[in-house]
Scaffold this motif. Structure first.
Motif, PDB file in Angstrom:
ATOM      1  N   SER A 119      35.029  47.214 -48.914  1.00 40.61           N
ATOM      2  CA  SER A 119      36.203  47.112 -48.454  1.00 40.61           C
ATOM      3  C   SER A 119      37.751  47.851 -49.451  1.00 40.61           C
ATOM      4  O   SER A 119      37.095  48.694 -50.662  1.00 40.61           O
ATOM      5  N   ASN A 120      39.005  48.315 -48.938  1.00 36.67           N
ATOM      6  CA  ASN A 120      39.886  48.954 -49.391  1.00 36.67           C
ATOM      7  C   ASN A 120      39.685  47.920 -50.820  1.00 36.67           C
ATOM      8  O   ASN A 120      40.429  48.640 -51.903  1.00 36.67           O
ATOM      9  N   GLU A 121      40.247  46.335 -50.892  1.00 38.16           N
ATOM     10  CA  GLU A 121      39.889  46.010 -51.796  1.00 38.16           C
ATOM     11  C   GLU A 121      39.359  46.655 -53.316  1.00 38.16           C
ATOM     12  O   GLU A 121      39.819  46.198 -53.734  1.00 38.16           O
ATOM     13  N   ASP A 122      37.576  47.240 -52.948  1.00 34.74           N
ATOM     14  CA  ASP A 122      36.975  47.045 -53.696  1.00 34.74           C
ATOM     15  C   ASP A 122      37.745  48.737 -54.822  1.00 34.74           C
ATOM     16  O   ASP A 122      37.814  48.085 -55.381  1.00 34.74           O
ATOM     17  N   MET A 123      38.090  48.735 -53.744  1.00 36.61           N
ATOM     18  CA  MET A 123      38.667  51.088 -53.998  1.00 36.61           C
ATOM     19  C   MET A 123      39.773  50.647 -54.734  1.00 36.61           C
ATOM     20  O   MET A 123      39.642  51.262 -56.312  1.00 36.61           O
ATOM     21  N   GLN A 124      40.504  49.279 -54.471  1.00 33.30           N
ATOM     22  CA  GLN A 124      41.939  49.468 -55.283  1.00 33.30           C
ATOM     23  C   GLN A 124      41.368  49.093 -56.783  1.00 33.30           C
ATOM     24  O   GLN A 124      41.934  49.270 -58.035  1.00 33.30           O
ATOM     25  N   ARG A 125      40.569  47.704 -56.752  1.00 31.77           N
ATOM     26  CA  ARG A 125      39.998  47.124 -58.083  1.00 31.77           C
ATOM     27  C   ARG A 125      40.176  48.318 -58.624  1.00 31.77           C
ATOM     28  O   ARG A 125      39.884  48.567 -59.667  1.00 31.77           O
ATOM     29  N   ILE A 126      38.476  49.066 -58.284  1.00 28.27           N
ATOM     30  CA  ILE A 126      37.162  49.634 -59.339  1.00 28.27           C
ATOM     31  C   ILE A 126      38.823  51.471 -60.322  1.00 28.27           C
ATOM     32  O   ILE A 126      39.032  50.922 -60.758  1.00 28.27           O
ATOM     33  N   SER A 127      39.758  51.448 -58.572  1.00 27.41           N
ATOM     34  CA  SER A 127      40.667  52.389 -59.144  1.00 27.41           C
ATOM     35  C   SER A 127      41.755  51.755 -60.497  1.00 27.41           C
ATOM     36  O   SER A 127      42.050  52.622 -61.221  1.00 27.41           O
ATOM     37  N   GLY A 128      42.335  50.397 -60.412  1.00 29.66           N
ATOM     38  CA  GLY A 128      43.115  49.904 -61.360  1.00 29.66           C
ATOM     39  C   GLY A 128      41.771  49.688 -62.492  1.00 29.66           C
ATOM     40  O   GLY A 128      42.809  50.073 -63.611  1.00 29.66           O
ATOM     41  N   LEU A 129      40.560  49.467 -62.894  1.00 26.64           N
ATOM     42  CA  LEU A 129      39.908  49.376 -63.689  1.00 26.64           C
ATOM     43  C   LEU A 129      40.226  51.459 -64.736  1.00 26.64           C
ATOM     44  O   LEU A 129      40.303  51.100 -66.220  1.00 26.64           O
ATOM     45  N   PHE A 130      40.099  52.035 -63.768  1.00 25.00           N
ATOM     46  CA  PHE A 130      40.476  53.301 -64.293  1.00 25.00           C
ATOM     47  C   PHE A 130      41.879  53.321 -64.553  1.00 25.00           C
ATOM     48  O   PHE A 130      42.057  54.374 -66.238  1.00 25.00           O
ATOM     49  N   SER A 131      42.525  53.240 -64.302  1.00 26.66           N
ATOM     50  CA  SER A 131      44.111  53.412 -64.297  1.00 26.66           C
ATOM     51  C   SER A 131      44.643  52.603 -65.789  1.00 26.66           C
ATOM     52  O   SER A 131      45.104  52.711 -66.559  1.00 26.66           O
ATOM     53  N   ASN A 132      43.420  51.600 -66.185  1.00 29.70           N
ATOM     54  CA  ASN A 132      44.004  51.176 -67.436  1.00 29.70           C
ATOM     55  C   ASN A 132      43.569  51.528 -68.408  1.00 29.70           C
ATOM     56  O   ASN A 132      43.853  51.052 -69.497  1.00 29.70           O
ATOM     57  N   LEU A 133      42.921  52.691 -68.312  1.00 31.57           N
ATOM     58  CA  LEU A 133      42.435  52.890 -69.794  1.00 31.57           C
ATOM     59  C   LEU A 133      43.653  54.539 -70.187  1.00 31.57           C
ATOM     60  O   LEU A 133      43.642  55.189 -69.349  1.00 31.57           O
ATOM     61  N   SER A 134      43.459  54.523 -71.228  1.00 37.32           N
ATOM     62  CA  SER A 134      45.010  55.482 -71.959  1.00 37.32           C
ATOM     63  C   SER A 134      44.349  57.065 -71.347  1.00 37.32           C
ATOM     64  O   SER A 134      45.630  57.283 -71.581  1.00 37.32           O
ATOM     65  N   LEU A 135      43.183  57.311 -71.384  1.00 37.55           N
ATOM     66  CA  LEU A 135      43.273  58.694 -71.497  1.00 37.55           C
ATOM     67  C   LEU A 135      42.849  59.441 -69.717  1.00 37.55           C
ATOM     68  O   LEU A 135      43.273  60.238 -70.076  1.00 37.55           O
TER      69      LEU A 135
END
Length: 424
Positions: A98-114
Motif C-alpha cells: 500500500s501507499n502507507e507502506d511506501m510512506q513508512r519505508i520512505s520515512g525510515l530513510f528520510s530519518n537518516l542524516s546521511l
C-alpha cells in the motif's frame, strides 16, 4: 692659547664621540629589525612548507592503495555492523504494498542524516546519498521487495559511519527499491543519471528465499571489480556461495553493470536457522563491499585475469573443428586487447593520483571501454558479447552458422574496444 686649543680639541673629540655613538645605536636597531624581519620571513616560509608537506602527506595517505587503504578500518566497521544487523524482512515486506507502506519505508530513510533526498516514483523508492568528491558520478543499487531490508540495513550502517567518523562516499550512491520487480528501477531513474552512471548493481531473484548458490555476472570491468571486492571479506564464507557459479545473462542496458542472481528454492531455505542467517550476512557483505569499492576507488582499473579465464574456458568447451578458425581469430583479438589493457594499467599506475583531471580522464576512458565490451545492440540493448548467451548457445542444438555469426560478432566488438585503447 694652549688652553683654548685644548678645550676646543676636547669638545670636538666629545662631539665626535657622541655622534659615533648615535650612529652605532641606529645601526644596531636597524640590524636587529632586519634580522627580526628575516627570521619572521624564514619562520613563515618554514611553517607554510610544513603545512603544505603535511597536506600533501595527508593527500598521499588518502589516495594510497587506490584510495581504499585509508578507509580499510571503516570497511571492517561496516562488515561488523552488518554481522549484527537484524534483517527484519517481515517489517519490510507487506503483501498489500500500500501507499502507507511506501510512506513508512520512505520515512525510515528520510530519518537518516546521511540521506540527501528520498523520492517516491510509482512502485519505487529512490534514495540519494550525495558523494563528497564526485557527486556527479553515480553508483546505482537496484533491488526488489526482498532486498528492501538489505538496503535499509546498509543505509543505516553507512549513516553510522557518517555520524561517527564523518565519512561520506566519494561518488554518489543511488538506492532504488521496487515493490514489484527490480527491472522497474531503470524506468524510474532520470536520464542524466544514466549518462553519469559508473555502475548499475542489481540484486536479482528472491533474496530472502535464496539457497546457497549465487551467480555474479555483469560487464567485464565491473564484474572484475566486484570479485576483487568480495575477496577482501574476512573469513572463508564469501566464496561458498559463488563456488558453484552458473552463467547468468547480462541486463539489456547500455551501462556498466554487476548482477547478483539468487536461486529461488524456498523448500531448501528456512529463514530462522543459523545457517540461513550466515547466508544472509555473507551475501549482504558481498554486495556492500562491491558498492564500497565502486564508490571509493580512485581509478576504476580492470583486472583481466577473471575475464581471460572465463573466455578461455568457454572457448575450450567448443570442440567442433568447424569453429576452429573463428575461435583462433577471436583468441588473437583477445590477446591484442589484453596486452593493450596491461599497457593502460601500467600507465595508470605511473600516474600521480593527485592529478584530479587526469584521473577523471582515465575513469571516463575505462567506462567507455566497459561499454564497448558490453557492445549493446542498437535495437534492444542486449549485449552482443554476453558469454552466458554464447555458453547456452554452444550447448544447445542450434545452427552452426548462428554460432559462427556470434563468434564473428564478438570479435568485431573486441576490435572496437581495442580501437578505444589505441586512440587514447
Amino acid at each position: 692659547m694652549q688652553r683654548v686649543l685644548s678645550f676646543q680639541m676636547t669638545r670636538n673629540i666629545g662631539e665626535s664621540s657622541e655622534y659615533v655613538t648615535k650612529r652605532l645605536c641606529f645601526s644596531f636597531l636597524f640590524s636587529v629589525g632586519f634580522l627580526c624581519l628575516l627570521c619572521g620571513f624564514l619562520l613563515g616560509r618554514f611553517a607554510v612548507e610544513r603545512s603544505l608537506e603535511a597536506q600533501a602527506q595527508k593527500i598521499r595517505s588518502e589516495l594510497a592503495g587506490n584510495g581504499l587503504r585509508s578507509t580499510e578500518y571503516l570497511q571492517q566497521v561496516m562488515l561488523q555492523e552488518l554481522e549484527r544487523a537484524p534483517f527484519d524482512y517481515d517489517r519490510m515486506t507487506n503483501k498489500q504494498k500500500s501507499n502507507e507502506d511506501m510512506q513508512r519505508i520512505s520515512g525510515l530513510f528520510s530519518n537518516l542524516s546521511l540521506i540527501h533526498k528520498v523520492y517516491n516514483h510509482a512502485s519505487c523508492i529512490r534514495v540519494t546519498i550525495r558523494g563528497s568528491q564526485e557527486p556527479d558520478r553515480y553508483i546505482i543499487l537496484s533491488v526488489n521487495e526482498d532486498g528492501i531490508a538489505l538496503v535499509l540495513e546498509l543505509a543505516q550502517v553507512l549513516d553510522k559511519l557518517w555520524l561517527g567518523h564523518n565519512w561520506r562516499p566519494r561518488r554518489s550512491l543511488i538506492l532504488c527499491m521496487s515493490f514489484t520487480s527490480s527491472y522497474i528501477c531503470p524506468q524510474a531513474l532520470p536520464t542524466f543519471m544514466w549518462r553519469k552512471a559508473v555502475a548499475y548493481v542489481m540484486v536479482h531473484g528472491r533474496f530472502m528465499r535464496a539457497n546457497s548458490h549465487a551467480a555474479l555476472s555483469g560487464s567485464d570491468i565491473m564484474r572484475s571489480i566486484a570479485i576483487e571486492a568480495i575477496r577482501t571479506i574476512p573469513g572463508g564464507n564469501n566464496w561458498t556461495y559463488l563456488e558453484h557459479e552458473v552463467f547468468s545473462p547480462r541486463l539489456s542496458l547500455d551501462i556498466p553493470q554487476v548482477i547478483f542472481s539468487f536461486n529461488d528454492n524456498s523448500s531448501m531455505h528456512n529463514h530462522h536457522n543459523q545457517n540461513s542467517r550466515l547466508h544472509d550476512v555473507t551475501l549482504v557483505q558481498m554486495i556492500s563491499q562491491t558498492i564500497w569499492r565502486l564508490s571509493e576507488c580512485i581509478v576504476i582499473q580492470w583486472e583481466t585475469k577473471y575475464f581471460n579465464k572465463t573466455v578461455n574456458e568457454i572457448l575450450e568447451s567448443i570442440d567442433s573443428s568447424k569453429f576452429q578458425d573463428a575461435k583462433e581469430k577471436l583468441k588473437k583479438t583477445l590477446r591484442i586487447l589484453l596486452t593493450a589493457v596491461e599497457e593502460l594499467n601500467a600507465e595508470i599506475d605511473a600516474t600521480d593520483n593527485t592529478q584530479i583531471l587526469r584521473i577523471r580522464i582515465w575513469n571516463d576512458l575505462l567506462l567507455d571501454l566497459d561499454k564497448a565490451l558490453l557492445c549493446p545492440d542498437q535495437t534492444d540493448s542486449h549485449s552482443r558479447t554476453d558469454l552466458a548467451t554464447f555458453h547456452k548457445m554452444s550447448h544447445e542444438t542450434i545452427s552452426e552458422s548462428i554460432i559462427l555469426a556470434y563468434l564473428d560478432q564478438m570479435t568485431k566488438c573486441y576490435e572496437d574496444a581495442i580501437e578505444i585503447l589505441q586512440e587514447r
